[in-house]
Write a protein that holds these residues in place. Structure first.
Motif, mmCIF file in Angstrom:
data_model
loop_
_atom_site.group_PDB
_atom_site.id
_atom_site.type_symbol
_atom_site.label_atom_id
_atom_site.label_comp_id
_atom_site.label_asym_id
_atom_site.label_seq_id
_atom_site.Cartn_x
_atom_site.Cartn_y
_atom_site.Cartn_z
ATOM 1 N N VAL A 45 -56.385 3.544 9.504
ATOM 2 C CA VAL A 45 -55.137 2.711 9.729
ATOM 3 C C VAL A 45 -55.295 1.230 9.172
ATOM 4 O O VAL A 45 -54.675 0.545 9.446
ATOM 5 C CB VAL A 45 -54.961 3.085 10.907
ATOM 6 C CG1 VAL A 45 -54.481 4.288 11.450
ATOM 7 C CG2 VAL A 45 -55.854 2.390 11.883
ATOM 8 N N LEU A 74 -52.566 -1.027 8.219
ATOM 9 C CA LEU A 74 -51.410 -1.338 8.913
ATOM 10 C C LEU A 74 -51.008 -2.692 9.431
ATOM 11 O O LEU A 74 -50.095 -3.327 9.351
ATOM 12 C CB LEU A 74 -51.578 -0.341 10.018
ATOM 13 C CG LEU A 74 -50.847 0.983 9.732
ATOM 14 C CD1 LEU A 74 -50.599 1.837 10.939
ATOM 15 C CD2 LEU A 74 -49.218 0.571 9.456
ATOM 16 N N TYR A 117 -48.487 -5.199 7.901
ATOM 17 C CA TYR A 117 -47.217 -4.535 8.243
ATOM 18 C C TYR A 117 -46.804 -5.026 9.797
ATOM 19 O O TYR A 117 -45.689 -4.930 10.129
ATOM 20 C CB TYR A 117 -46.700 -3.366 7.714
ATOM 21 C CG TYR A 117 -47.308 -2.901 6.253
ATOM 22 C CD1 TYR A 117 -46.531 -3.781 5.203
ATOM 23 C CD2 TYR A 117 -48.614 -2.634 6.069
ATOM 24 C CE1 TYR A 117 -47.103 -3.851 3.979
ATOM 25 C CE2 TYR A 117 -48.837 -2.532 4.683
ATOM 26 C CZ TYR A 117 -48.372 -2.983 3.564
ATOM 27 O OH TYR A 117 -48.742 -3.173 2.166
ATOM 28 N N LEU A 118 -47.853 -4.658 10.320
ATOM 29 C CA LEU A 118 -47.499 -4.773 11.952
ATOM 30 C C LEU A 118 -47.279 -6.183 12.268
ATOM 31 O O LEU A 118 -46.524 -6.878 13.208
ATOM 32 C CB LEU A 118 -48.784 -4.351 12.733
ATOM 33 C CG LEU A 118 -48.795 -2.585 12.863
ATOM 34 C CD1 LEU A 118 -49.909 -2.222 13.344
ATOM 35 C CD2 LEU A 118 -47.424 -1.993 13.305
ATOM 36 N N THR A 175 -43.936 -7.424 11.353
ATOM 37 C CA THR A 175 -42.952 -6.676 12.602
ATOM 38 C C THR A 175 -42.863 -7.451 13.961
ATOM 39 O O THR A 175 -42.026 -7.831 14.488
ATOM 40 C CB THR A 175 -43.357 -5.153 12.937
ATOM 41 O OG1 THR A 175 -43.619 -4.658 11.628
ATOM 42 C CG2 THR A 175 -42.576 -4.741 13.795
ATOM 43 N N LEU A 176 -44.108 -7.941 14.203
ATOM 44 C CA LEU A 176 -44.396 -8.550 15.516
ATOM 45 C C LEU A 176 -43.745 -9.997 15.315
ATOM 46 O O LEU A 176 -42.692 -10.528 16.127
ATOM 47 C CB LEU A 176 -45.665 -8.871 15.844
ATOM 48 C CG LEU A 176 -46.391 -7.682 16.282
ATOM 49 C CD1 LEU A 176 -47.951 -7.962 16.523
ATOM 50 C CD2 LEU A 176 -45.712 -6.925 17.605
ATOM 51 N N ALA A 218 -41.316 -10.925 13.424
ATOM 52 C CA ALA A 218 -39.896 -10.862 13.363
ATOM 53 C C ALA A 218 -39.166 -11.117 14.623
ATOM 54 O O ALA A 218 -37.882 -11.410 14.651
ATOM 55 C CB ALA A 218 -39.519 -9.595 12.501
ATOM 56 N N THR A 272 -53.737 -8.918 11.509
ATOM 57 C CA THR A 272 -52.310 -9.214 12.015
ATOM 58 C C THR A 272 -51.999 -10.541 11.899
ATOM 59 O O THR A 272 -50.636 -10.961 11.575
ATOM 60 C CB THR A 272 -52.391 -8.650 13.431
ATOM 61 O OG1 THR A 272 -53.064 -7.458 13.438
ATOM 62 C CG2 THR A 272 -50.948 -8.621 13.940
ATOM 63 N N MET A 310 -48.634 -12.056 9.936
ATOM 64 C CA MET A 310 -47.659 -13.102 10.613
ATOM 65 C C MET A 310 -47.328 -14.453 9.906
ATOM 66 O O MET A 310 -46.191 -14.552 9.778
ATOM 67 C CB MET A 310 -48.000 -13.098 12.030
ATOM 68 C CG MET A 310 -47.929 -12.092 13.097
ATOM 69 S SD MET A 310 -48.873 -12.188 14.866
ATOM 70 C CE MET A 310 -47.813 -12.764 15.610
ATOM 71 N N PRO A 319 -38.519 -5.140 9.533
ATOM 72 C CA PRO A 319 -39.617 -4.102 10.111
ATOM 73 C C PRO A 319 -39.479 -2.561 9.945
ATOM 74 O O PRO A 319 -40.129 -1.997 9.726
ATOM 75 C CB PRO A 319 -39.545 -4.551 11.656
ATOM 76 C CG PRO A 319 -39.003 -5.788 11.763
ATOM 77 C CD PRO A 319 -37.908 -6.078 10.736
ATOM 78 N N LEU A 320 -37.999 -2.239 9.877
ATOM 79 C CA LEU A 320 -37.577 -0.724 10.038
ATOM 80 C C LEU A 320 -38.175 -0.548 8.278
ATOM 81 O O LEU A 320 -38.683 0.638 7.988
ATOM 82 C CB LEU A 320 -36.229 -0.650 10.171
ATOM 83 C CG LEU A 320 -35.675 1.006 10.202
ATOM 84 C CD1 LEU A 320 -36.446 1.218 11.474
ATOM 85 C CD2 LEU A 320 -33.991 0.859 10.546
ATOM 86 N N LEU A 378 -40.428 -1.847 6.697
ATOM 87 C CA LEU A 378 -41.817 -1.549 6.431
ATOM 88 C C LEU A 378 -42.194 -0.429 6.854
ATOM 89 O O LEU A 378 -43.218 0.173 6.519
ATOM 90 C CB LEU A 378 -42.239 -2.968 7.480
ATOM 91 C CG LEU A 378 -42.107 -4.282 6.914
ATOM 92 C CD1 LEU A 378 -42.716 -5.272 7.593
ATOM 93 C CD2 LEU A 378 -42.809 -4.215 5.432
ATOM 94 N N LEU A 379 -41.880 0.115 8.245
ATOM 95 C CA LEU A 379 -42.150 1.236 8.674
ATOM 96 C C LEU A 379 -41.901 2.390 7.651
ATOM 97 O O LEU A 379 -42.680 3.301 7.478
ATOM 98 C CB LEU A 379 -41.342 1.520 10.122
ATOM 99 C CG LEU A 379 -41.522 2.697 10.795
ATOM 100 C CD1 LEU A 379 -42.482 2.415 12.009
ATOM 101 C CD2 LEU A 379 -40.214 3.427 11.150
ATOM 102 N N ASN A 389 -44.316 2.761 5.187
ATOM 103 C CA ASN A 389 -45.753 3.107 5.282
ATOM 104 C C ASN A 389 -45.985 4.355 5.979
ATOM 105 O O ASN A 389 -47.080 4.770 6.170
ATOM 106 C CB ASN A 389 -45.908 1.795 6.371
ATOM 107 C CG ASN A 389 -46.475 0.456 5.713
ATOM 108 O OD1 ASN A 389 -47.690 0.640 5.046
ATOM 109 N ND2 ASN A 389 -45.928 -0.456 5.939
#
Lengths: 907, 79
Positions: free
Chosen positions: A67, A70, A73-74, A77-78, A80, A258, A262, A293-294, A296-297, A300
């Motif tokens: 993982v 990830l 992309y996390l 997302t955070l 955002a 992460t 960001m 984020p959607l 990105l999800l 991935n």
């Protein structure tokens, strides 16, 4: 196996479609019907974040770290979650102050410093080069794989014979493509609707392509995810990947990636370009905050399945995991799918390269070369738009070639993701000066410069140089044992810090020095006035504070227009100035002096084309006078506040002046009145004196000339003379009396007097008058005593005067006079009423004037001196009471006066 | 204004919770080779948190739009 020409043709056709999309979007934008101005296109364009790194690299990284792909992309997302707060503020600032790049933003915040602009540009260019190298590597790899696979021998052969040829062609095609795409003309807003539309289209293509492979692998190659993952426990090396421990650096690496992601999503130059500069509406941030984020999800979701499928299909290795996305479909003979994947990868690469090179060329042109050229005044006078375009095109080619060089240098040694992370760490250097800049007014120019510089130096030392060393370009001794064998200075274990992986290590040290220097220098620094102004404008962008760019000196409208036209073209300049005139509702003539608002407007227009720092230099070149010195600004600010203060005072003064004038006029009017009264008085007195004097003299002469006059006659004449002299005496006394009272020289003997007794005495004194004319007297006087503090003689004088007046005006026989005394709360009221002819209302006021005599009476001659009531009024007023008349013509007259009652308790 | 401030607070809280959930030590609880619904537990955990985060983020951001025209819902809102 696909033919080379097929791949090339399909690629070129795809690029053609991109042009069509961009062309269509530009046409629509020109027609005022933007197709990109909605949150969905905005979200898709932000997905330029997902490059070949995501498309090819994620699977490769997942194949070795599970993982570990990830956090990239996390992190976005955070962060955002904060876009609605943070990004919106940045967008607002950029929109209000016409900011066109991240260097422009930071430079503008720190007093429009050209040094910072150049520094940020330099870091951005150096930092982006590995990223571009990554794209070139991925694209040429994918091309070769598609061309030769599964014949690994041919692939190896091509690598050995002409290892970098494909990459060079790719570089040149990309350069031509970016130039055609991004620098067709100079736009005053630096917004590229066509490019954004094309990027959004590409984001859709790469998502579809990647998902297509994912679905193929998961549901066709395997029997759903359950089937695919059921193979994991079978192989140790696969199940090992399902733990975080598979990532080198484990949780600290996870955390630092992460964090880097960001920052990168906001501060990579191309992300800043798309998120901030190309944003058409702040409100789009709201939807993009959760839609991105959607995305990105979604992109991935299939990374792990593809990666595991690759590992299962090629158990013996020998295939670069970074190419699994392509090799898995090829090995299963899905040539069309492979071609589609290649196009998806091409989308990811071109998207990144177009936006990154446009952003970088803007940076290099506006923030590095233009200020330098302007300083050495090496620019032609006309058609600067051409020069600008030339610089931009040149920088696009230069940046891509540098990327190619870097790829040649280290490309073989690193996986895609590792190259990308070098860039992320560089972009993170912009975070401290930018974030501190929009929330902390105290952040100073020197603080930002020293922080950036320190961060960049540490980045170069701990990450960039070791990447050279790893590629064998410089000695690896330097990395292993430190420069000159100094162990403490080993670049990836700086000061002996050896607990981190290289990325975490660099992230830690760069952030420490960057933030540290920024804060420590800032709090010991003194900001220049320009910095203070800009700091306030940025931090307080949401409060209603107006633009305070101040220009002293003057320029003509024509000069400003010419200046703007030199950069953006005559037609655009004309349109901009017309728009300005229309907006403010004014007429702009060429020979007019431009006011400071227009100069500010011109500066902002120029900022769009050449950046704020350069625009400032250019505008100051046409401003006569000192242009803009900071002392000047502060002086103007000071003067403005002083002027406001002065005008405030002036207003107050003029108010006072108006008041004083009014009083003066009033006083003057009274003076004139008094003067007139004095004249009247003198003439009246003279007249009054002359009448009795004339009769005294006449009768005296008769007596003198006729000594033989008989006694009766003589007696009669003498009586007249005596009476007239008495009248003279009385008149003279009254005049003196009045004068004494008016001048305040009269003597008053105030004592406690009984008003009842006083009125009775007065009536006694005047009883003969009543008898003479047979007038009836009515009295309404209380029996008990009523006291007042007053001058007995003066009050008696008033009462007698009023009674004799009443008697005087009554008809004999039928006349009635009523005298009453009443007691009020704090005063005593004396009323004398008669049934005589009365006084008309218009004379009520004037009756108390000196020498005023009731004129319309039956007998022609006045009956008194005209001073009696005037004296009465002054006496009563002196006692603190008042005197008035109630009457109407033919209904008798009622004179009343009041004086304060004597207060018993006082005594 | 108060509603805007509340929204900001929620966004920051969401970021903090998300950050904690996706990092050590909470993350280490799911770092295992075990499987859930025949899927790796870490994979399931990360994507579930991800989906949840997006749903909450959308709920916070889009809420104002829906609540704004209908003022009567506001008092109950703060409860």
């Amino acid at each position: 196996m696909l033919e080379g020409w097929v791949i090339t043709l399909v690629s070129l056709a795809y690029l053609g479609i991109l042009f069509a999309v961009a062309f269509y979007a530009d046409k629509r934008a020109d027609a005022g019907k933007s197709i990109i101005s909605n949150p969905y296109i905005y979200t898709l364009s932000i997905a330029v974040y997902c490059t070949a790194w995501t498309f090819y690299g994620s699977v490769g990284r997942a194949a070795t770290t599970g993982v570990g792909f990830l956090p990239i992309y996390l992190g976005p997302t955070l962060i955002a979650a904060l876009w609605w707060i943070l990004l919106r503020k940045i967008i607002r600032i950029a929109k209000v102050y016409r900011i066109t790049s991240i260097a422009d933003f930071i430079a503008s915040r720190y007093g429009k410093s050209t040094t910072i602009a150049a520094l940020v540009t330099f870091i951005a260019v150096i930092g982006t080069i590995p990223y571009i190298a990554l794209q070139l590597k991925a694209l040429s790899n994918s091309f070769n794989v598609l061309l030769y696979y599964p014949d690994i021998n041919l692939l190896e052969q091509s690598r050995a014979s002409a290892p970098y040829d494909t990459a060079l062609y790719v570089t040149l095609i990309m350069a031509a493509f970016s130039i055609l795409f991004g620098t067709r003309h100079i736009d005053i807003t630096e917004r590229h609707e066509g490019v954004v539309a094309a990027i959004a289209f590409e984001s859709l293509v790469k998502l579809l392509a990647f998902s297509a492979v994912g679905i193929f692998v998961t549901f066709f190659l395997f029997d759903g995810p359950g089937d695919l993952f059921s193979w994991v426990p079978v192989y140790d090396e696969l199940s090992r990947l399902m733990e975080v421990e598979a990532i080198p650096g484990e949780y600290t690496n996870w955390l630092s990636l992460t964090f880097l992601a960001m920052m990168a999503i906001l501060f990579l130059p191309r992300q800043f370009q798309i998120l901030v500069v190309e944003n058409t509406n702040e409100d789009h941030v709201r939807k993009a905050s959760w839609l991105f984020p959607l995305y990105l999800l979604a992109i991935n979701l299939f990374v792990l399945p593809i990666s595991f499928a690759g590992l299962l299909l090629f158990p013996e290795g020998g295939v670069d995991p970074d190419t699994f996305v392509l090799t898995v479909p090829i090995i299963e003979s899905q040539e069309l799918l492979a071609l589609f994947v290649f196009i998806g990868g091409l989308s990811a690469v071109t998207g990144m390269i177009i936006v990154a090179t446009i952003a970088l060329s803007t940076l290099v042109c506006n923030d590095l070369l233009m200020p330098a050229l302007l300083r050495i005044e090496a620019l032609p006078q006309e058609n600067l738009g051409g020069v600008l375009l030339g610089i931009r095109r040149g920088s696009i080619v230069a940046v891509l070639l540098l990327g190619y060089l870097y790829y040649r240098l280290i490309g073989g040694a690193y996986a895609l993701v590792s190259i990308g992370l070098i860039s992320f760490t560089a972009a993170a250097q912009f975070a401290p000066p930018l974030l501190a800049g929009i929330y902390w007014k105290g952040a100073s120019r020197r603080g930002a410069i020293s922080g950036l510089l320190a961060g960049f130096i540490v980045w170069t030392y701990t990450l960039l140089l070791p990447s050279f060393a790893k590629a064998g370009w410089i000695s690896s001794q330097f990395v292993e044992y430190g420069p000159f064998g100094i162990e403490l200075l080993r670049p990836q274990q700086l000061l002996g810090l050896d607990m981190f992986d290289p990325i975490t290590h660099t992230t830690f040290w760069t952030m420490l020095v960057n933030i540290g220097f920024l804060f420590i220098v800032s709090i010991h620094d003194r900001q220049s006035p320009m910095e203070q102004i800009q700091a306030t404008l940025f931090v307080d962008v949401f409060s209603p504070l107006k633009d305070t760019r101040l220009w002293s000196g003057t320029a003509r409208v024509a000069e400003l227009k010419n200046l703007v036209a030199r950069f953006i073209g005559r037609e655009q300049a004309d349109r901009a100035f017309e728009g300005y005139a229309k907006m403010r509702g004014i007429q702009l003539r060429e020979d007019m002096e431009a006011d400071s608002n227009l100069v500010g407007f011109a500066e902002r227009e120029l900022s769009g084309a050449i950046g704020s720092a350069s625009a400032r230099i250019m505008v100051s070149s046409v401003i006569k006078g000192e242009g803009l010195s900071m002392e000047g600004v502060m002086k103007i600010l000071d003067e403005t506040s002083q002027v406001i203060e002065y005008s405030h005072q002036l207003e107050q003064k003029s108010q006072e002046l108006v008041e004083a004038t009014r009083e003066l006029q009033e006083a003057n009017r009274r003076l004139q009145e008094l003067d007139r009264l004095k004249d009247d008085f003198v003439s009246t007195v003279s007249h009054e004196l002359r009448t009795p004097l004339t009769s005294v003299r006449a009768f005296s002469e008769i007596l003198h000339d006729n000594p033989n006059m008989d006694d009766g006659e003589r007696q009669k004449f003498l009586a007249i003379i005596v009476k007239e002299t008495e009248r003279l005496t009385r008149l003279t006394n009254q005049v003196l009396d009045l004068a004494k009272i008016e001048s305040g020289k009269a003597e008053w003997h105030i004592e406690k007097i009984d008003l009842v007794a006083l009125i009775r005495d007065a009536l006694g004194t005047t009883s003969h008058l009543f008898q003479q004319k047979s007038i009836t007297l009515e009295q309404k006087i209380p029996d008990k005593s009523l006291f007042a503090m007053a001058d007995r003689d003066r009050i008696t004088q008033v009462v007698i005067n009023l009674i004799s007046n009443a008697v005087k005006f009554c008809e004999p026989e039928e006349g009635r006079v009523r005298v009453s005394l009443t007691q009020k709360n704090y005063e005593l009221q004396v009323t004398v009423a008669d049934n005589g002819p009365g006084v008309s209302p218009e004379e009520h006021e004037r009756i108390f004037d000196k020498f005023h005599q009731i004129s319309n009476r039956k007998e022609g001659k006045p009956k008194g001196t005209g001073l009696g009531l005037a004296i009465c009024q002054r006496i009563i007023t002196h006692h603190g009471g008042k005197i008035w008349l109630d009457s109407s013509a033919g209904a008798g007259a009622t004179f009343s006066f009041t004086i304060p009652r004597f207060n018993e308790e006082h005594d | 204004m108060a509603e805007l401030k509340r929204q900001k607070e929620r966004l920051i809280a969401l970021l903090l919770v998300g950050f904690l959930a996706l990092n050590y030590p909470i993350l280490s609880l799911f770092s295992s080779t075990a499987q859930l619904f025949s899927l790796p537990v870490l994979y399931v955990y990360l994507f579930s948190i991800w989906v949840l985060f997006i749903v909450l983020l959308a709920a916070i951001l889009e809420k104002k739009e829906r609540a704004a025209p209908d003022k009567s819902t506001l008092p109950g809102d703060s409860a």
